[in-house]
Design a protein around this motif. Structure first.
Motif, PDB file in Angstrom:
ATOM      1  N   UNK A 103       0.748  -1.114   0.055  1.00 38.92           N
ATOM      2  CA  UNK A 103      -0.086   0.067   0.285  1.00 38.92           C
ATOM      3  C   UNK A 103       1.034   1.346  -0.039  1.00 38.92           C
ATOM      4  N   UNK A 104       0.240   2.316  -0.182  1.00 37.23           N
ATOM      5  CA  UNK A 104       1.014   3.501  -0.329  1.00 37.23           C
ATOM      6  C   UNK A 104       1.467   3.921   1.055  1.00 37.23           C
ATOM      7  N   UNK A 105       0.799   3.549   2.202  1.00 37.40           N
ATOM      8  CA  UNK A 105       1.311   3.861   3.400  1.00 37.40           C
ATOM      9  C   UNK A 105       2.478   3.080   3.686  1.00 37.40           C
ATOM     10  N   UNK A 106       2.438   1.708   3.423  1.00 39.79           N
ATOM     11  CA  UNK A 106       3.740   0.848   3.665  1.00 39.79           C
ATOM     12  C   UNK A 106       4.709   1.186   3.072  1.00 39.79           C
ATOM     13  N   UNK A 107       4.703   1.684   1.677  1.00 37.73           N
ATOM     14  CA  UNK A 107       5.808   2.442   1.017  1.00 37.73           C
ATOM     15  C   UNK A 107       6.310   3.342   1.645  1.00 37.73           C
ATOM     16  N   UNK A 108       5.430   4.437   2.199  1.00 35.42           N
ATOM     17  CA  UNK A 108       6.010   5.458   3.069  1.00 35.42           C
ATOM     18  C   UNK A 108       6.748   5.039   4.347  1.00 35.42           C
ATOM     19  N   UNK A 109       6.034   4.062   4.853  1.00 33.62           N
ATOM     20  CA  UNK A 109       6.865   3.525   6.122  1.00 33.62           C
ATOM     21  C   UNK A 109       8.156   3.073   5.876  1.00 33.62           C
ATOM     22  N   UNK A 124      17.789  23.369  -0.117  1.00 34.27           N
ATOM     23  CA  UNK A 124      16.868  22.095  -0.387  1.00 34.27           C
ATOM     24  C   UNK A 124      17.414  20.935   0.488  1.00 34.27           C
ATOM     25  N   UNK A 125      18.602  20.737   0.544  1.00 33.58           N
ATOM     26  CA  UNK A 125      19.337  19.607   1.204  1.00 33.58           C
ATOM     27  C   UNK A 125      19.153  19.756   2.687  1.00 33.58           C
ATOM     28  N   UNK A 126      19.307  21.016   3.204  1.00 31.73           N
ATOM     29  CA  UNK A 126      19.036  21.422   4.605  1.00 31.73           C
ATOM     30  C   UNK A 126      17.769  21.153   4.993  1.00 31.73           C
ATOM     31  N   UNK A 127      16.751  21.360   4.217  1.00 33.70           N
ATOM     32  CA  UNK A 127      15.441  21.190   4.385  1.00 33.70           C
ATOM     33  C   UNK A 127      15.022  19.494   4.719  1.00 33.70           C
ATOM     34  N   UNK A 128      15.577  18.735   3.659  1.00 38.11           N
ATOM     35  CA  UNK A 128      15.462  17.323   3.601  1.00 38.11           C
ATOM     36  C   UNK A 128      16.210  16.707   4.964  1.00 38.11           C
ATOM     37  N   UNK A 129      17.491  17.303   5.295  1.00 32.64           N
ATOM     38  CA  UNK A 129      18.454  16.716   6.306  1.00 32.64           C
ATOM     39  C   UNK A 129      17.665  17.055   7.645  1.00 32.64           C
ATOM     40  N   UNK A 130      17.092  18.260   7.827  1.00 30.06           N
ATOM     41  CA  UNK A 130      16.352  18.663   9.339  1.00 30.06           C
ATOM     42  C   UNK A 130      15.154  17.505   9.365  1.00 30.06           C
ATOM     43  N   UNK A 131      14.478  17.127   8.370  1.00 27.27           N
ATOM     44  CA  UNK A 131      13.256  16.162   8.367  1.00 27.27           C
ATOM     45  C   UNK A 131      13.788  14.748   8.822  1.00 27.27           C
ATOM     46  N   UNK A 132      14.943  14.535   7.963  1.00 24.89           N
ATOM     47  CA  UNK A 132      15.525  13.010   8.504  1.00 24.89           C
ATOM     48  C   UNK A 132      16.103  13.066   9.814  1.00 24.89           C
ATOM     49  N   UNK A 134       9.652  11.850   4.352  1.00 26.60           N
ATOM     50  CA  UNK A 134       9.158  12.757   3.394  1.00 26.60           C
ATOM     51  C   UNK A 134       8.930  12.234   2.236  1.00 26.60           C
ATOM     52  N   UNK A 135       8.135  12.952   1.118  1.00 27.39           N
ATOM     53  CA  UNK A 135       7.875  12.451   0.099  1.00 27.39           C
ATOM     54  C   UNK A 135       8.071  13.653  -0.726  1.00 27.39           C
ATOM     55  N   UNK A 136       8.845  13.287  -2.094  1.00 27.41           N
ATOM     56  CA  UNK A 136       9.148  14.515  -3.049  1.00 27.41           C
ATOM     57  C   UNK A 136       8.279  14.158  -4.064  1.00 27.41           C
ATOM     58  N   UNK A 137       7.401  15.343  -4.433  1.00 25.38           N
ATOM     59  CA  UNK A 137       6.320  15.515  -5.498  1.00 25.38           C
ATOM     60  C   UNK A 137       6.992  16.554  -6.097  1.00 25.38           C
ATOM     61  N   UNK A 138       7.060  16.047  -7.660  1.00 27.58           N
ATOM     62  CA  UNK A 138       7.746  17.081  -8.790  1.00 27.58           C
ATOM     63  C   UNK A 138       6.628  17.907  -8.989  1.00 27.58           C
ATOM     64  N   UNK A 139       6.793  19.343  -9.185  1.00 20.77           N
ATOM     65  CA  UNK A 139       5.996  20.589  -9.642  1.00 20.77           C
ATOM     66  C   UNK A 139       4.995  20.147 -10.635  1.00 20.77           C
ATOM     67  N   UNK A 140       5.670  19.369 -11.566  1.00 22.43           N
ATOM     68  CA  UNK A 140       4.889  19.279 -12.919  1.00 22.43           C
ATOM     69  C   UNK A 140       4.009  17.781 -12.622  1.00 22.43           C
ATOM     70  N   UNK A 141       3.956  16.934 -11.550  1.00 25.56           N
ATOM     71  CA  UNK A 141       3.381  15.861 -11.417  1.00 25.56           C
ATOM     72  C   UNK A 141       1.964  15.813 -11.581  1.00 25.56           C
TER      73      UNK A 141
END
Length: 153
Positions: free
Chosen positions: A2-8, A61-69, A75-82
């Motif tokens: 499931x999407x939740x399992x992939x995220x976990x 951007x890297x700092x933001x991701x590193x703060x989350x981790x 986190x999940x990356x969503x391309x702007x044009x997706x």
């Protein structure tokens, strides 16, 4: 899966958290040094090294991701044009899929149909979220002002 399992499965481990925190500190320190763009040295498996200069936007951007981790959050990356499914869009907004469908039917968010399935452009979803968050912030500020005025009476 499931999407939740992939995220976990992408949630950081204890080692990930420690490494991200260490890299975050190094990158933040490099960004503070005289305003120069930070350089990172990478070594490939053969021992050949390469210097990479990080532009300010990439470094932030890297700092933001590193703060989350480093805080243990995924986190999940969503391309702007997706283009997102209704379930992906609902997950992003943290609402139920039926609630999202009602928003789509009220034309609160633009969408297209692929066969009988709805698709939402990420940029439209981001715009809706920004507007929603702004309206919420304005309402909270008004409530805080009203509360402060009542306290003065």
């Amino acid at each position: 899966m499931t999407a939740q399992q992939a995220f976990d499965n992408r949630l950081p481990t204890e080692i990930d958290i420690k490494n991200a925190d260490q890299l975050r500190e190094i990158l933040a320190s490099a960004m503070e040094d005289g305003g120069r763009e930070p350089r990172i040295k990478f070594a490939d498996r053969k021992g050949k090294t390469s210097d990479v200069v990080l532009t300010p936007s990439i470094a932030e951007t890297f700092l933001s991701i590193l703060r989350l981790i480093s805080s243990g959050r995924g986190f999940h990356v969503i391309p702007y044009k997706a283009e997102l499914t209704t379930q992906q869009a609902a997950d992003f907004l943290n609402v139920s899929r039926p609630f999202l469908i009602k928003l789509l039917e009220k034309d609160a968010i633009s969408y297209t149909k692929v066969g009988r399935h709805r698709r939402i452009k990420a940029e439209d979803l981001f715009a809706y979220k920004d507007q929603r968050d702004s309206e919420r912030s304005t309402a909270l500020e008004a409530l805080a002002r009203e509360d402060a005025n009542l306290g003065q009476v």
